[in-house]
Design a protein around this motif. Structure first.
Motif, PDB file in Angstrom:
ATOM      1  N   PRO A 371      39.859  31.028  54.630  1.00 21.29           N
ATOM      2  CA  PRO A 371      38.305  30.718  54.920  1.00 21.29           C
ATOM      3  C   PRO A 371      37.766  30.863  53.718  1.00 21.29           C
ATOM      4  N   GLY A 372      36.850  29.800  53.303  1.00 20.95           N
ATOM      5  CA  GLY A 372      35.939  29.873  52.110  1.00 20.95           C
ATOM      6  C   GLY A 372      36.822  29.411  50.778  1.00 20.95           C
ATOM      7  N   LYS A 373      38.191  29.445  51.070  1.00 15.25           N
ATOM      8  CA  LYS A 373      38.794  28.987  49.736  1.00 15.25           C
ATOM      9  C   LYS A 373      38.823  29.845  48.671  1.00 15.25           C
ATOM     10  N   ARG A 374      38.224  30.877  48.805  1.00 15.90           N
ATOM     11  CA  ARG A 374      38.044  32.102  47.589  1.00 15.90           C
ATOM     12  C   ARG A 374      39.130  32.310  47.020  1.00 15.90           C
ATOM     13  N   PRO A 375      39.550  32.169  45.879  1.00 13.37           N
ATOM     14  CA  PRO A 375      40.844  32.587  45.346  1.00 13.37           C
ATOM     15  C   PRO A 375      41.070  34.051  44.970  1.00 13.37           C
ATOM     16  N   GLN A 376      42.270  34.824  44.976  1.00 10.20           N
ATOM     17  CA  GLN A 376      42.583  35.836  44.751  1.00 10.20           C
ATOM     18  C   GLN A 376      43.754  36.058  43.675  1.00 10.20           C
ATOM     19  N   LEU A 377      44.089  37.600  43.319  1.00 12.49           N
ATOM     20  CA  LEU A 377      45.090  37.532  42.212  1.00 12.49           C
ATOM     21  C   LEU A 377      46.290  36.737  42.750  1.00 12.49           C
ATOM     22  N   SER A 378      46.583  37.338  43.928  1.00 15.08           N
ATOM     23  CA  SER A 378      47.972  36.957  44.216  1.00 15.08           C
ATOM     24  C   SER A 378      48.248  35.243  44.478  1.00 15.08           C
ATOM     25  N   ASP A 379      47.092  34.615  44.146  1.00 13.93           N
ATOM     26  CA  ASP A 379      47.167  33.003  44.299  1.00 13.93           C
ATOM     27  C   ASP A 379      47.856  32.334  42.850  1.00 13.93           C
ATOM     28  N   LEU A 380      48.086  33.440  41.814  1.00 12.78           N
ATOM     29  CA  LEU A 380      48.672  32.935  40.559  1.00 12.78           C
ATOM     30  C   LEU A 380      49.784  32.284  40.621  1.00 12.78           C
ATOM     31  N   ARG A 381      50.131  31.341  40.314  1.00 12.72           N
ATOM     32  CA  ARG A 381      51.498  30.687  40.073  1.00 12.72           C
ATOM     33  C   ARG A 381      52.558  31.433  39.337  1.00 12.72           C
ATOM     34  N   GLU A 382      53.608  31.992  39.878  1.00 12.94           N
ATOM     35  CA  GLU A 382      54.379  32.824  39.218  1.00 12.94           C
ATOM     36  C   GLU A 382      53.640  33.945  38.910  1.00 12.94           C
ATOM     37  N   SER A 383      52.956  34.636  39.796  1.00 12.56           N
ATOM     38  CA  SER A 383      51.899  35.538  39.388  1.00 12.56           C
ATOM     39  C   SER A 383      52.431  36.781  38.778  1.00 12.56           C
ATOM     40  N   GLY A 384      53.693  37.174  39.225  1.00 16.62           N
ATOM     41  CA  GLY A 384      54.152  38.497  38.705  1.00 16.62           C
ATOM     42  C   GLY A 384      54.041  38.948  37.359  1.00 16.62           C
ATOM     43  N   ALA A 385      54.545  37.778  36.396  1.00 14.40           N
ATOM     44  CA  ALA A 385      54.671  38.355  35.071  1.00 14.40           C
ATOM     45  C   ALA A 385      53.173  38.080  34.428  1.00 14.40           C
ATOM     46  N   ILE A 386      52.414  36.918  34.835  1.00 13.83           N
ATOM     47  CA  ILE A 386      51.037  36.996  34.504  1.00 13.83           C
ATOM     48  C   ILE A 386      50.107  38.221  34.850  1.00 13.83           C
ATOM     49  N   GLU A 387      50.310  38.472  35.846  1.00 11.89           N
ATOM     50  CA  GLU A 387      49.452  39.631  36.263  1.00 11.89           C
ATOM     51  C   GLU A 387      49.995  41.069  35.434  1.00 11.89           C
ATOM     52  N   GLN A 388      50.978  41.193  35.317  1.00 18.15           N
ATOM     53  CA  GLN A 388      51.648  42.455  34.590  1.00 18.15           C
ATOM     54  C   GLN A 388      51.203  42.191  33.015  1.00 18.15           C
ATOM     55  N   ASP A 389      51.307  41.104  32.357  1.00 18.41           N
ATOM     56  CA  ASP A 389      50.960  40.843  31.007  1.00 18.41           C
ATOM     57  C   ASP A 389      49.604  40.809  30.507  1.00 18.41           C
ATOM     58  N   ALA A 390      48.688  40.097  31.525  1.00 20.58           N
ATOM     59  CA  ALA A 390      47.295  39.882  31.317  1.00 20.58           C
ATOM     60  C   ALA A 390      46.535  41.257  30.926  1.00 20.58           C
ATOM     61  N   ASP A 391      45.791  41.412  30.193  1.00 17.49           N
ATOM     62  CA  ASP A 391      44.607  42.294  30.132  1.00 17.49           C
ATOM     63  C   ASP A 391      43.624  41.999  31.052  1.00 17.49           C
ATOM     64  N   LEU A 392      43.155  40.646  30.917  1.00 14.04           N
ATOM     65  CA  LEU A 392      41.867  40.199  31.816  1.00 14.04           C
ATOM     66  C   LEU A 392      42.588  39.021  32.501  1.00 14.04           C
TER      67      LEU A 392
END
Length: 460
Positions: A371-392
């Motif tokens: 609802p509202g189509k608001r994105p969140q961190l888990s929506d990152l494609r192949e999110s595990g590595a991106i979330e781990q390595d990104a500082d921001l």
């Protein structure tokens, strides 16, 4: 080629190092800081140092007898020349007084040998027409990376006195360079500067959104703001042709109507405005690369070249999932593993180049069903590595595209409203940054709520 080159080595230094390690307890901790078994030229010496490494790491006592027993257990005692050879090694050194000098010399010889071998291999790949040029370049870069790691081995080890001195020096630099709280490269959006203090050296930043949300226009706005502040920007566009980026930069900076500019129907005054804007943009310290098959290794090599000329303060890559991930075993990897490798390389690039690296990334479709189509961190494609390595991690959101008349969190009207959601911030706070844009998403500015909305708020 290497068959015709005399490989550099120093057997007397090798025996001096091994002899010292056999005789003195303080020698092995020093030797292992600089050397690995393969760094010895003599195969017998490699086997002996490998045994010493194993014994040291397991906390076992090291002397002539214990080392002899370890080599016997490994079935390598006779291969190295038997017990007599071990005794002979220990008799050829008086002390470990010059051990560090000997170890550093051996490491230098090893790097030179590896460089000779590597260049011979690269030459063979260069003349082999069955090898892709990109693969040959990537292999060369990998070889140089490995040698660089060895050449700088343990240079990162600092005692607390050195670390605190370096930390205060960096803090002092921030104090001197800061302007209204911005210690890094300005972002071009006031509230984003407040949140981040500007783009910081050594940080990997991910800006993610669904398609058609305006990632490229936002990234161009960030690049333009950095370049106008005097910082050298490398903008790598894997998706879009350079001239199309040029069009968008002109539209960002001028008052030209986007539709008329793209359709070739500009009025005379708009045409003059566009030309004048292009002349001003031409002065910016910004480099564009639109190679459609560039890899992270390609980008890193280009960034290093520009850095050597003092022309790389910030790197923007549009976008992560399109980068061509060249590797010898890429057929054995799935897409998630390849993205993980690319993301890790981006983070290492940021540290090596000592500059911010901004990666644009796609979000998956999960937000479309929310609802509202608001994105969140888990929506990152192949999110595990991106979330781990990104500082921001910044998520781009335009609530009007979700059919909302009012943004639920801020209460702002959604017409012309863009939101940058700081979903992860390793070195600071998370939160929302609001910005304004026109209908064609060719103008981006700080957000100011409409006057009628402000008046309604006062009356309510």
């Amino acid at each position: 080629m290497e068959k015709h080159i005399n490989m550099p080595f120093a057997l007397d230094y090798e025996t001096a190092v091994l002899g010292a390690c056999l005789l003195e307890t303080k020698a092995m901790p020093l030797a292992i800081k600089f050397l690995r078994a393969e760094m010895f030229y003599d195969d017998r010496h490699q086997k002996i140092f490998s045994a010493l490494e194993c014994m040291f790491n397991e906390g076992r006592s090291i002397d002539i007898i214990t080392v002899t027993e370890e080599l016997k257990r490994r079935g390598e005692l006779e291969k190295v020349g038997g017990p007599f050879f071990i005794v002979q090694l220990s008799s050829e050194v008086a002390s470990s007084a010059h051990l560090e000098t000997h170890a550093l010399t051996l490491k230098d010889y090893y790097i030179r040998r590896e460089l000779i071998k590597g260049q011979s291999k690269m030459l063979a790949m260069a003349v082999d027409m069955t090898v892709y040029t990109e693969d040959a370049i990537a292999a060369t870069q990998e070889m140089l990376d490995n040698l660089n790691k060895d050449a700088a081995w343990n240079n990162s080890l600092r005692d607390m006195e050195t670390l605190m001195s370096d930390t205060i020096e960096l803090a002092e630099e921030r104090r001197e360079k800061q302007e209204e709280g911005v210690t890094g490269i300005p972002t071009g959006l006031t509230d984003l500067d407040v949140l981040t203090s500007g783009w910081q050296k050594g940080e990997a930043v991910v800006i993610a959104a669904r398609p058609a949300m305006g990632k490229t226009m936002v990234s161009l706005h960030l690049a333009k703001a950095a370049a106008k502040a005097g910082h050298n920007v490398l903008f790598c566009s894997i998706e879009m042709q350079g001239e199309r980026l040029g069009d968008r930069l002109i539209l960002l900076e001028s008052d030209v109507n986007a539709h008329r500019w793209r359709s070739g129907q500009t009025a005379p005054d708009e045409w003059i405005d566009g030309q004048n804007t292009a002349r001003e943009l031409a002065k910016l310290p910004m480099m564009i690369d639109d190679n459609p098959s560039m890899s992270m290794d390609y980008i890193r090599a280009e960034a290093r070249m520009l850095k050597s000329k003092g022309k790389c303060d910030m790197i923007i890559i549009d976008y992560l999932q399109l980068s061509d991930m060249k590797s010898n075993d890429r057929a054995l990897r799935n897409r998630e593993q390849e993205v993980a490798i690319a993301t890790r390389k981006a983070k290492l690039m940021a540290k090596e180049m000592d500059c911010p690296v901004i990666l644009l990334s796609q979000l998956n479709r999960d937000s479309e069903t929310r609802p509202g189509k608001r994105p969140q961190l888990s929506d990152l494609r192949e999110s595990g590595a991106i979330e781990q390595d990104a500082d921001l991690v910044l998520l781009l959101y335009r609530p009007a595209l979700a059919g909302l008349a009012t943004d639920k969190e801020s209460g702002y009207p959604t017409d012309g409203l863009g939101i940058i959601i700081a979903a992860k911030h390793r070195n600071g706070e998370t939160g929302n940054v609001y910005f304004s844009h026109n209908k064609s998403m060719t103008k981006i500015t700080d957000y100011t709520p409409p006057m009628d909305w402000l008046m309604n708020q006062k009356t309510n």
